[in-house]
Design an enzyme around this catalytic site. Structure first.
Site, PDB file in Angstrom:
ATOM      1  N   SER A  16      -2.283   2.237  -2.682  1.00 30.94           N
ATOM      2  CA  SER A  16      -2.238   1.807  -1.267  1.00 30.94           C
ATOM      3  C   SER A  16      -1.307   2.751  -0.473  1.00 30.94           C
ATOM      4  O   SER A  16      -1.621   3.232   0.730  1.00 30.94           O
ATOM      5  CB  SER A  16      -1.620   0.571  -1.285  1.00 30.94           C
ATOM      6  N   LYS A  57      -0.950 -14.294  -2.914  1.00 27.50           N
ATOM      7  CA  LYS A  57      -1.821 -14.261  -1.604  1.00 27.50           C
ATOM      8  C   LYS A  57      -2.144 -15.884  -0.982  1.00 27.50           C
ATOM      9  O   LYS A  57      -1.970 -16.343   0.243  1.00 27.50           O
ATOM     10  CB  LYS A  57      -3.277 -13.877  -1.857  1.00 27.50           C
ATOM     11  N   GLY A 121      -8.193 -15.978  -7.297  1.00 29.18           N
ATOM     12  CA  GLY A 121      -8.305 -15.595  -5.809  1.00 29.18           C
ATOM     13  C   GLY A 121      -9.296 -14.669  -5.235  1.00 29.18           C
ATOM     14  O   GLY A 121      -9.748 -15.047  -4.118  1.00 29.18           O
TER      15      GLY A 121
END
Length: 397
Positions: A16, A57, A121
């Site tokens: 990222s 999350k 998730g």
């Protein structure tokens, strides 16, 4: 400069920061966080926004002051923007990322039966995208649910398979939950894992005629691009997503050199590594270090089958990692099982050199077997395995 970051429990191998560096002029940090520190980090004033990954999350979803329509449907958040008043606005850009992955790879799920491996998730998000794209049926496969891996034959009529589990992800490269060949009507195989670039599941599916395959890197870049837009208010084009995905792929994939013994793989590999700033790895050097003997000694004392076994283990170790230049032994292509090892995370380059220019000193196989015979045995494999070749018939300097 504004600061943003990625929140997660373990973030050691995240791409990222590299992606966000290309997306915007802001600072982006990896923030390994304990559960008890989540809210203070989110509410603190140091960062203007966050991406969120495993296992937070759903927890962060509950901490947000308001959430987007997609996040509300899914009950999970992977992007948070903190406004000037300190309120937390939650979004789910994984939804956009997965939709982009399908569309970019021309995978049409409308009217198709899809099975989704995993019930975590990520699975919830993927299932929602598939339904919204009008899949005829979406079946979740889990370890203990009604549809599980013990009775998966009930779903061998699936046309699309999506893996959302971590099975096959670094460092457990080479694992897979299903055999794509058992699905006679399979049209597409998708894995949201991006490290390695190609999992065993994807490599197995690539062997099947007419099956479209897609890995998770484009989803990662797609969701990051949407997050960046939320962070900065500046929209990006799909062409920019594609360019960034290609650049990240070039940086993460190994350059793996194959070819006849004495073709110059080590010499050229060192030059390539030096020029590109990559780490150079020589599989033969790894074998010598592991065994504490030279290669001729290993052949003489333990034989070629033993050598090939050790060679494969060293190859597996090297090819798990990313962004290297790897020189392999000339006989690496003799074992078909090595194909998936080099292809999972690599661009394979065939170093070609005329037989009369090959060096044979210190090479047990090529010094004891006619070179034209060796080349005839290996030529087809060199051609099949390689993505492109380098003609190395000039004098080495």
């Amino acid at each position: 400069m504004d600061k943003f970051g990625l929140i997660g429990a373990k973030l050691g191998h995240s791409y990222s920061p590299m992606i966000h560096e290309k997306l915007g002029s802001y600072e982006y940090d990896l923030l390994e966080t304990k559960p008890e520190d989540l809210e203070s980090l989110l509410r603190g004033g140091e960062y203007k926004g966050f991406n969120v990954t495993i296992p937070y999350k759903k927890v962060v979803f509950r901490m947000c002051d308001d959430v987007s329509e997609e996040a509300g449907k899914l009950g999970s958040v992977n992007t948070v923007v903190r406004d000037a008043e300190g309120k937390l606005h939650g979004y789910n850009t994984d939804y956009f990322g997965f939709k982009y992955l399908l569309e970019h790879n021309d995978i049409d799920v409308e009217g198709k039966k899809c099975i989704v491996l995993g019930s975590g998730g990520a699975s919830v998000t993927i299932c929602q995208v598939l339904r919204d794209m009008e899949a005829s049926e979406v079946v979740t496969i889990s370890r203990k649910g009604e549809n599980n891996y013990e009775n998966i034959e009930k779903n061998y009529d699936a046309q699309v398979i999506v893996n959302t589990t971590p099975v096959g992800m670094y460092p457990n490269n080479g694992d897979s939950l299903v055999d794509p060949a058992k699905f006679p009507g399979l049209e597409a195989a998708v894995d949201i894992i991006y490290n390695p670039y190609r999992t065993k599941f994807i490599l197995d599916a690539m062997e099947l005629e007419g099956v479209k395959c897609a890995s998770g890197l484009e989803m990662l870049v797609g969701q990051a691009q949407k997050s960046s837009e939320l962070f900065t208010g500046v929209e990006k084009s799909e062409d920019e997503i594609e360019d960034i995905a290609d650049e990240v792929k070039r940086q993460m994939l190994n350059n793996i050199l194959i070819g006849m013994p004495g073709a110059g793989k080590t010499f050229l590999g060192k030059k390539m590594a030096e020029k590109s700033g990559r780490k150079f790895v020589d599989i033969d050097d790894m074998i010598v270090a592991h065994e504490g003997e030279s290669i001729p000694e290993i052949f003489a004392e333990k034989g070629e089958p033993y050598f090939r076994k050790v060679e494969r283990e060293m190859l597996k170790l090297a090819c798990k990692e990313s962004g290297q230049v790897i020189a392999t032994g000339g006989g690496i292509v003799k074992n078909k099982a090595n194909y998936n090892i080099v292809k999972q995370n690599g661009v394979v380059i065939w170093i070609k050199r005329d037989l009369d220019k090959l060096e044979t000193d210190g090479r047990p196989v090529s010094s004891s077997t006619p070179l034209d015979q060796l080349y005839a045995e290996r030529k087809d494999a060199y051609e099949k395995w390689s993505d492109y070749f380098i003609d190395n018939n000039e004098n080495l300097k």
